[in-house]
Design an enzyme around this catalytic site. Structure first.
Site, mmCIF file in Angstrom:
data_model
loop_
_atom_site.group_PDB
_atom_site.id
_atom_site.type_symbol
_atom_site.label_atom_id
_atom_site.label_comp_id
_atom_site.label_asym_id
_atom_site.label_seq_id
_atom_site.Cartn_x
_atom_site.Cartn_y
_atom_site.Cartn_z
ATOM 1 N N SER A 1 10.197 -17.407 -3.343
ATOM 2 C CA SER A 1 10.622 -18.752 -3.770
ATOM 3 C C SER A 1 10.980 -19.614 -2.570
ATOM 4 C CB SER A 1 11.852 -18.646 -4.673
ATOM 5 O OG SER A 1 11.521 -18.005 -5.870
ATOM 6 N N ARG B 1 9.154 -23.195 -0.896
ATOM 7 C CA ARG B 1 9.923 -24.434 -0.701
ATOM 8 C C ARG B 1 9.927 -24.876 0.756
ATOM 9 N NH1 ARG B 1 11.127 -21.886 -5.258
ATOM 10 N NH2 ARG B 1 12.247 -22.909 -6.965
ATOM 11 N N ARG C 1 -0.873 -20.414 -18.625
ATOM 12 C CA ARG C 1 0.588 -20.601 -18.634
ATOM 13 C C ARG C 1 0.983 -22.040 -18.986
ATOM 14 N NH1 ARG C 1 3.016 -17.615 -13.538
ATOM 15 N NH2 ARG C 1 4.921 -18.054 -14.710
ATOM 16 N N SER D 1 14.831 -22.769 -16.095
ATOM 17 C CA SER D 1 13.651 -22.494 -15.280
ATOM 18 C C SER D 1 13.770 -23.224 -13.950
ATOM 19 C CB SER D 1 12.384 -22.942 -16.014
ATOM 20 O OG SER D 1 11.328 -23.156 -15.075
ATOM 21 N N GLN E 1 11.482 -23.415 -11.755
ATOM 22 C CA GLN E 1 10.248 -24.151 -11.468
ATOM 23 C C GLN E 1 10.309 -25.532 -12.105
ATOM 24 O OE1 GLN E 1 7.023 -21.604 -12.689
ATOM 25 N NE2 GLN E 1 7.375 -20.160 -11.016
ATOM 26 N N ASP F 1 12.784 -12.123 -12.869
ATOM 27 C CA ASP F 1 11.573 -11.436 -12.405
ATOM 28 C C ASP F 1 11.729 -9.918 -12.413
ATOM 29 O OD1 ASP F 1 10.257 -13.803 -12.095
ATOM 30 O OD2 ASP F 1 10.818 -14.037 -9.994
ATOM 31 N N LYS G 1 4.943 -15.251 -18.329
ATOM 32 C CA LYS G 1 4.912 -15.034 -16.879
ATOM 33 C C LYS G 1 3.469 -14.703 -16.453
ATOM 34 C CE LYS G 1 9.224 -15.782 -15.925
ATOM 35 N NZ LYS G 1 9.580 -16.944 -15.098
ATOM 36 N N ARG H 1 4.818 -10.074 -20.188
ATOM 37 C CA ARG H 1 5.467 -8.883 -19.634
ATOM 38 C C ARG H 1 6.155 -8.023 -20.691
ATOM 39 N NH1 ARG H 1 7.472 -11.459 -13.837
ATOM 40 N NH2 ARG H 1 5.450 -11.164 -12.830
ATOM 41 N N ARG I 1 4.102 -7.633 -10.494
ATOM 42 C CA ARG I 1 5.364 -6.943 -10.803
ATOM 43 C C ARG I 1 5.167 -5.785 -11.796
ATOM 44 N NH1 ARG I 1 8.548 -10.149 -7.762
ATOM 45 N NH2 ARG I 1 8.343 -12.388 -8.008
HETATM 46 C C1 S3P Z 1 10.521 -19.188 -9.521
HETATM 47 C C2 S3P Z 1 11.137 -19.337 -10.725
HETATM 48 C C3 S3P Z 1 11.010 -18.388 -11.836
HETATM 49 C C4 S3P Z 1 10.431 -17.058 -11.392
HETATM 50 C C5 S3P Z 1 9.272 -17.219 -10.458
HETATM 51 C C6 S3P Z 1 9.673 -18.020 -9.232
HETATM 52 C C7 S3P Z 1 10.707 -20.214 -8.476
HETATM 53 O O1 S3P Z 1 10.119 -18.926 -12.806
HETATM 54 O O2 S3P Z 1 10.056 -16.298 -12.496
HETATM 55 O O3 S3P Z 1 8.787 -15.958 -10.047
HETATM 56 O O4 S3P Z 1 10.359 -19.974 -7.304
HETATM 57 O O5 S3P Z 1 11.219 -21.295 -8.802
HETATM 58 P P1 S3P Z 1 10.644 -19.893 -13.989
HETATM 59 O O6 S3P Z 1 11.147 -21.124 -13.360
HETATM 60 O O7 S3P Z 1 9.431 -20.148 -14.845
HETATM 61 O O8 S3P Z 1 11.706 -19.114 -14.716
#
Ligand code: S3P
Length: 443
Positions: free
Chosen positions: A31, A35, A131, A176, A178, A327, A354, A358, A402
């Site tokens: 993550s 960024r 997705r 979330s 993301q 995760d 995901k 999962r 994973r």
């Molecule tokens: C992530 C947020 C999570 C996570 C993903 C990475 C991120 O997803 O499952 O592996 O880097 O912001 P969600 O925001 O869909 O929960």
């Protein structure tokens, strides 16, 4: 578009072991790596990153920004240098952006590109194209974004025509990071304030890194507030090891008698350490050692984690407990499979969308190695084997990194081991995973 690695290929067999012993370092946080490239690209000046994860997902993010005119050196042994072009310096990509398997690349870029004055299209692999994107497209449209895509804007490819955005106040339907980050990246380019409130607090790496680049970010309870930001300043970022990668080795060591494993330099941001809390509730021997302040690693706390094999017990895991361990669902299922008694995980609906479904895939994978379980709409119930071994068998990763790594760890406690097809998927987040496992496994 550049060709992506085939993550549905490759097969490997993991055999039972007499313990995991020694020391390991895991690759940089996925993550935070994403960024660092995104913010570095729209900052002024140079951003120098060390500890960058050279996984397929992060390479997709680098390729995307290169296609928008950003000069990026590396990755070379975890070092990446980004020559930032400022908030208005990205250029229209000549081709479709291929995000590969990466949901983070897609959703965060969608927010960022909504406010850039050009046209762009994002697509990805067969898993990513299934997705849901509506969760970001809908609130971005409320800010004035113009985005269209298959299935009413819910599925890739998404086509984005950059426009002037206005800040909004928005309560997200799911926790979330993301989604929150997509809105933050749009929010810093919008007129006025953007307020995002989550039902539970998701990982906060975007907030921490925005502050590091000089933006003003306020956090109040489960809300984050940003305003229009004129400039971000390039900086140095040292990325800690990914706790989500460390989690596989934590559980591998816990379930394999005779283990004692030290995992070095792991990021222990509290919005990510749910796995430690859940495993401790199951009775795990886990010590968090040498915890640093936040300066060393650019706004993120870091520690070493010492794990010793433990007889785990079955527990109830709620949706709230799972948010900071989102995760880790596959590897928690493996811990539960070798715990004493029943484990029930609830409130896990997000796991259905995901890299694979999962819940369904873990339920089937556990059944095929001889672990009784019951799939539920929003979770799973697993009958732990306690001190017993599982028979083992063959499983399919479904291109999900994973799943492959979780089932590899299960193989350590299966009489016949576990054969995994689609094992190359581990390169998405953990290149070198199987090599490290062979090094620490005692035969
Ligand atoms: C992530 C947020 C999570 C996570 C993903 C990475 C991120 O997803 O499952 O592996 O880097 O912001 P969600 O925001 O869909 O929960």
């Amino acid at each position: 578009m550049t060709a992506k690695k085939d993550i549905f290929s490759g097969s490997i067999r993991v055999h039972p072991a007499k313990g995991l012993r020694g020391e390991v370092s895991v690759p940089g946080d996925k993550s935070i790596s994403h960024r660092s490239v995104m913010l570095g690209s729209i900052a002024g000046g140079v951003t120098e990153v060390t500890g960058f994860l050279e996984g397929e997902d992060n390479l997709s993010t680098i390729a995307a920004f290169r296609s928008m005119g950003v000069k990026i050196d590396g990755p070379d042994n975890g070092r990446v240098v980004i020559h930032g072009r400022g908030m208005d310096g990205l250029t229209e990509p000549e081709d479709v952006i291929d995000a590969g398997n990466s949901g983070t690349t897609t959703r965060l870029l969608t927010g960022l590109l909504s406010a850039q004055p050009f046209f762009s299209v994002i697509t990805g692999d067969s898993s990513l194209r299934k997705r849901p994107m509506k969760r970001v497209v809908e609130p971005l449209a409320k800010m004035g974004a113009r985005i269209s895509g298959r299935s009413g804007g819910n599925l890739l490819p998404l086509a984005i025509t950059g426009s002037k955005l206005k800040g909004i106040s928005y309560r997200t339907p799911v926790a979330s990071a993301q989604l929150k980050s997509a809105l933050l990246l749009a929010g810093i380019q919008a007129e006025g304030e953007t307020i995002i409130e989550e039902p539970e607090r998701s990982r906060d790496h975007t907030e921490r890194m925005l502050a590091l680049f000089g933006a003003t970010v306020k956090t109040e309870g489960n809300s984050v507030i940003v305003g229009s930001t004129k400039k971000l300043n390039g900086c140095k970022i040292k990325i800690p090891g990914d706790i989500s990668s460390a989690a596989f080795f934590m559980v591998g060591a816990l379930i394999t008698p005779g283990s004692e494993l030290l995992i070095r330099d792991v990021g222990v941001n509290p919005t990510r350490t749910g796995i430690i809390r859940i495993l401790k509730k199951m009775g795990a021997s886990i010590e968090v050692l040498n915890k640093s302040g936040q300066r060393d690693s650019s706004g993120e706390p870091v520690a070493d984690i010492l794990v010793k094999s433990s007889l785990l017990k079955g527990v109830e895991v709620s949706g709230e407990e799972l948010v900071p361990a989102i995760d880790e669902f596959p590897i928690i299922c493996v811990a539960a499979a070798f715990a004493h008694g029943r484990t029930r995980i609830t409130g896990a609906r997000e796991l259905r969308v995901k890299e694979s479904d999962r819940i369904a895939v873990m339920s089937r994978s556990l059944s095929s190695i001889g672990v009784n379980n019951r799939e539920e709409e929003e979770g799973i119930e697993i009958e732990g084997l306690g001190k017993g071994e599982a028979i083992g068998g063959e499983v399919e990763s479904h291109g999900d990194h994973r799943i492959a790594m979780a089932m590899a760890m299960a193989g350590l406690r299966c009489v016949k081991g576990v054969g995994i097809t689609g094992a190359s998927s581990v390169d998405v987040s953990f290149p070198g995973f199987f090599e490290i496992l062979s090094r620490v496994a005692v035969r």
